[in-house]
Scaffold this motif. Structure first.
Motif, PDB file in Angstrom:
ATOM      1  N   UNK A   1      -6.643  22.829  -2.810  1.00  0.00           N
ATOM      2  CA  UNK A   1      -6.244  21.803  -3.229  1.00  0.00           C
ATOM      3  C   UNK A   1      -4.281  21.189  -3.111  1.00  0.00           C
ATOM      4  N   UNK A   2      -4.016  22.360  -3.033  1.00  0.00           N
ATOM      5  CA  UNK A   2      -2.617  22.182  -2.453  1.00  0.00           C
ATOM      6  C   UNK A   2      -2.107  21.849  -1.052  1.00  0.00           C
ATOM      7  N   UNK A   3      -2.959  21.898  -0.719  1.00  0.00           N
ATOM      8  CA  UNK A   3      -2.381  21.321   0.976  1.00  0.00           C
ATOM      9  C   UNK A   3      -2.927  20.137   1.183  1.00  0.00           C
ATOM     10  N   UNK A   4      -3.256  19.170   0.052  1.00  0.00           N
ATOM     11  CA  UNK A   4      -2.993  17.527  -0.461  1.00  0.00           C
ATOM     12  C   UNK A   4      -1.743  16.797  -0.517  1.00  0.00           C
TER      13      UNK A   4
ATOM     14  N   UNK B   1       2.124  16.005  -9.648  1.00  0.00           N
ATOM     15  CA  UNK B   1       2.097  16.221 -10.584  1.00  0.00           C
ATOM     16  C   UNK B   1       1.215  17.750 -11.965  1.00  0.00           C
ATOM     17  N   UNK B   2       0.015  17.194 -11.032  1.00  0.00           N
ATOM     18  CA  UNK B   2      -1.491  17.736 -11.308  1.00  0.00           C
ATOM     19  C   UNK B   2      -1.262  19.036 -11.079  1.00  0.00           C
ATOM     20  N   UNK B   3      -0.862  19.144  -9.643  1.00  0.00           N
ATOM     21  CA  UNK B   3      -0.975  20.404  -9.022  1.00  0.00           C
ATOM     22  C   UNK B   3       0.002  21.332  -9.152  1.00  0.00           C
ATOM     23  N   UNK B   4       1.267  21.254  -9.323  1.00  0.00           N
ATOM     24  CA  UNK B   4       2.084  21.731 -10.549  1.00  0.00           C
ATOM     25  C   UNK B   4       1.775  22.434 -12.240  1.00  0.00           C
ATOM     26  N   UNK B   5       0.888  21.435 -12.592  1.00  0.00           N
ATOM     27  CA  UNK B   5       0.307  22.050 -13.440  1.00  0.00           C
ATOM     28  C   UNK B   5      -0.867  23.205 -12.698  1.00  0.00           C
ATOM     29  N   UNK B   6      -1.357  23.135 -12.031  1.00  0.00           N
ATOM     30  CA  UNK B   6      -2.230  24.198 -11.638  1.00  0.00           C
ATOM     31  C   UNK B   6      -3.417  23.798 -11.192  1.00  0.00           C
ATOM     32  N   UNK B   7      -3.641  22.264 -11.786  1.00  0.00           N
ATOM     33  CA  UNK B   7      -4.758  21.561 -12.140  1.00  0.00           C
ATOM     34  C   UNK B   7      -5.412  21.012 -10.846  1.00  0.00           C
ATOM     35  N   UNK B   8      -6.308  21.937 -10.702  1.00  0.00           N
ATOM     36  CA  UNK B   8      -6.530  21.940  -8.756  1.00  0.00           C
ATOM     37  C   UNK B   8      -7.332  21.022  -8.938  1.00  0.00           C
ATOM     38  N   UNK B   9      -8.606  21.120  -9.471  1.00  0.00           N
ATOM     39  CA  UNK B   9      -9.634  19.944  -9.978  1.00  0.00           C
ATOM     40  C   UNK B   9      -8.911  18.698  -9.980  1.00  0.00           C
ATOM     41  N   UNK B  10      -8.443  18.829 -10.860  1.00  0.00           N
ATOM     42  CA  UNK B  10      -8.003  16.894 -11.176  1.00  0.00           C
ATOM     43  C   UNK B  10      -7.530  16.112 -10.385  1.00  0.00           C
ATOM     44  N   UNK B  11      -6.434  16.965  -9.657  1.00  0.00           N
ATOM     45  CA  UNK B  11      -5.645  16.769  -8.789  1.00  0.00           C
ATOM     46  C   UNK B  11      -6.824  16.076  -7.252  1.00  0.00           C
ATOM     47  N   UNK B  12      -7.435  16.652  -7.042  1.00  0.00           N
ATOM     48  CA  UNK B  12      -8.698  16.429  -6.200  1.00  0.00           C
ATOM     49  C   UNK B  12      -9.467  15.059  -6.681  1.00  0.00           C
TER      50      UNK B  12
ATOM     51  N   UNK C   1       0.609  -1.237  -0.042  1.00  0.00           N
ATOM     52  CA  UNK C   1       0.081  -0.105   0.247  1.00  0.00           C
ATOM     53  C   UNK C   1       1.291   0.955   0.534  1.00  0.00           C
ATOM     54  N   UNK C   2       2.439   1.234   0.656  1.00  0.00           N
ATOM     55  CA  UNK C   2       3.062   2.260   0.894  1.00  0.00           C
ATOM     56  C   UNK C   2       3.807   2.749  -0.695  1.00  0.00           C
ATOM     57  N   UNK C   3       3.535   1.292  -1.874  1.00  0.00           N
ATOM     58  CA  UNK C   3       3.648   1.596  -2.968  1.00  0.00           C
ATOM     59  C   UNK C   3       2.927   2.597  -4.035  1.00  0.00           C
ATOM     60  N   UNK C   4       2.150   1.700  -3.581  1.00  0.00           N
ATOM     61  CA  UNK C   4       0.835   2.499  -4.323  1.00  0.00           C
ATOM     62  C   UNK C   4       0.312   3.319  -3.672  1.00  0.00           C
ATOM     63  N   UNK C   5       0.281   4.243  -2.158  1.00  0.00           N
ATOM     64  CA  UNK C   5       0.325   5.574  -2.172  1.00  0.00           C
ATOM     65  C   UNK C   5       1.006   6.160  -3.627  1.00  0.00           C
ATOM     66  N   UNK C   6       2.915   6.106  -2.732  1.00  0.00           N
ATOM     67  CA  UNK C   6       4.008   7.093  -3.226  1.00  0.00           C
ATOM     68  C   UNK C   6       3.472   6.722  -5.107  1.00  0.00           C
ATOM     69  N   UNK C   7       3.134   6.201  -5.641  1.00  0.00           N
ATOM     70  CA  UNK C   7       2.598   6.342  -6.786  1.00  0.00           C
ATOM     71  C   UNK C   7       1.459   7.286  -7.151  1.00  0.00           C
ATOM     72  N   UNK C   8       0.437   7.352  -6.194  1.00  0.00           N
ATOM     73  CA  UNK C   8      -1.040   8.604  -6.577  1.00  0.00           C
ATOM     74  C   UNK C   8      -0.235   9.562  -5.964  1.00  0.00           C
ATOM     75  N   UNK C   9       0.091   9.885  -4.938  1.00  0.00           N
ATOM     76  CA  UNK C   9       0.870  10.989  -4.497  1.00  0.00           C
ATOM     77  C   UNK C   9       2.064  11.643  -5.361  1.00  0.00           C
ATOM     78  N   UNK C  10       2.872  10.882  -6.679  1.00  0.00           N
ATOM     79  CA  UNK C  10       3.410  11.669  -7.263  1.00  0.00           C
ATOM     80  C   UNK C  10       2.370  11.839  -8.571  1.00  0.00           C
ATOM     81  N   UNK C  11       1.576  11.337  -9.335  1.00  0.00           N
ATOM     82  CA  UNK C  11       0.333  11.796 -10.242  1.00  0.00           C
ATOM     83  C   UNK C  11      -0.601  13.021  -9.255  1.00  0.00           C
ATOM     84  N   UNK C  12      -0.626  13.275  -8.048  1.00  0.00           N
ATOM     85  CA  UNK C  12      -1.554  14.538  -7.217  1.00  0.00           C
ATOM     86  C   UNK C  12      -0.296  15.695  -7.552  1.00  0.00           C
TER      87      UNK C  12
END
Length: 261
Positions: free
Chosen positions: A181-184, A140-151, A127-138
Motif C-alpha cells: 500500500x505505501x507504493x500508492x 494520511x491513512x498511510x502515515x497512520x499505518x492504516x494500509x487497508x483503509x488507504x487501499x 479532476x486534478x483538484x479532486x485527485x489531490x484531495x483523495x491523495x491527501x486522504x490516502x
C-alpha cells in the motif's frame, strides 16, 4: 523467480513465461507479479510472447531503495529490458502505461514498440483538484499505518465499484496488497498531472494508445491527447472493455506492429 538489479541497487523480482518476442509487462497500482489477475494476463500474453512479469519496486519480492523518483522506476524497466536481452516490447497498464511512455522517451534504442492501456492522468483542473484531495486522504491513512483503509479509499476514489472494494479482503492476494500500500504514493505521483504531451512528443518508437470503450469520458480524452501528441501513435478503443481489460481482447493489438502515422 529471477532477479534484476536497477541502477540504484534495487533488486527486482521477475518471472519469465512463454516463447516469442520479449514483452515486459508493467502493472498498475496495487498490482504485483503473482496477483491472480496479473497471472491470468500473463497466461494469455505468453501464447505469443516471452513475457517478463516483474514486481515494481516496493512490491512483492522486489526491494525499494529510497528516495523514490519516477526516473528510478524507468531505471527499473531498463534493468528488466536488459535482462530480456536488451530489447523488448513494453505493455503498460494504468500507471504502468505512464511509466512505459517515460521509458519510450528515455531509451528508444531498447524498445521495439509500446502498447499502453488506460493511462490514468487527470484530464482537467477539476479532476486534478479532486485527485489531490483523495491523495491527501490516502497519505494520511498511510502515515497512520492504516494500509487497508488507504487501499480501499484509493480504489473507491478512482471509481472502483464499492462491492468489488468490499470483497477485496477475500482475495488470495490481499495480504500482499496491504503490504505494498505505501507504493500508492508512487502511483499517485505518476498520474496526478495532466498528460505531459510536450515531453511525449519526442517519442520516436511506435505506440498503441488503447482505452476501454466503457471507461469515463476523461480517460477517453487523455487517450486522444496522447495519441495526437506522440508522432508514431495509433489510437484504439476497445469496445465493451473497462479498466480491467480482457487480455484476450488486448492480445491482437499487442501482436500488431502497425501504427497510424
Amino acid at each position: 523467480m529471477r532477479m534484476a538489479t536497477s541502477k540504484d541497487g534495487t533488486e527486482l523480482a521477475y518471472d519469465v513465461s512463454g516463447q516469442g518476442p520479449a514483452l515486459v509487462y508493467i502493472t498498475g497500482a496495487t498490482c504485483f507479479r503473482r496477483f491472480r489477475p496479473v497471472l491470468a494476463d500473463v497466461g494469455v500474453f505468453a501464447t505469443k510472447f516471452t513475457v517478463y512479469n516483474y514486481d515494481r519496486r516496493g512490491r512483492g519480492d522486489s526491494a525499494d531503495v529510497l528516495p523514490y523518483a519516477i526516473e528510478r522506476e524507468v531505471d527499473d524497466i531498463e534493468a528488466v529490458v536488459d535482462a530480456a536481452g536488451g530489447r523488448a516490447i513494453l505493455y503498460g497498464h494504468s500507471s504502468g502505461a505512464a511509466l512505459a511512455l517515460e521509458a519510450a522517451v528515455r531509451m528508444p534504442d531498447k524498445i521495439d514498440r509500446v502498447v499502453i492501456y488506460d493511462a490514468p492522468y487527470v484530464h482537467d483542473e477539476a479532476e486534478r483538484a479532486a485527485y489531490a484531495e483523495l491523495a491527501q486522504k490516502v497519505y494520511a491513512l498511510l502515515d497512520e499505518g492504516r494500509n487497508a483503509r488507504a487501499l480501499k479509499a484509493f480504489l473507491s476514489g478512482i471509481g472502483m465499484p464499492r462491492a468489488f472494494v468490499a470483497l477485496l479482503p477475500l482475495f488470495p492476494g490481499w495480504k500482499t496488497m496491504k503490504a505494498l500500500a505505501p507504493t500508492l504514493r508512487y502511483d499517485i505521483g505518476i498520474t496526478e498531472t495532466l498528460p505531459p504531451v510536450e515531453r511525449f512528443a519526442s517519442i520516436q518508437v511506435p505506440v498503441n494508445v488503447v482505452v476501454g470503450g466503457k471507461n469515463p469520458a476523461g480517460m477517453q480524452q487523455v487517450a486522444r491527447e496522447l495519441a495526437s501528441a506522440i508522432p508514431r501513435a495509433a489510437h484504439r478503443v476497445l469496445a465493451g472493455q473497462d479498466h480491467m481489460v480482457s487480455a484476450a481482447a488486448l492480445l491482437p493489438i499487442l501482436t500488431d506492429s502497425a501504427v497510424d502515422n
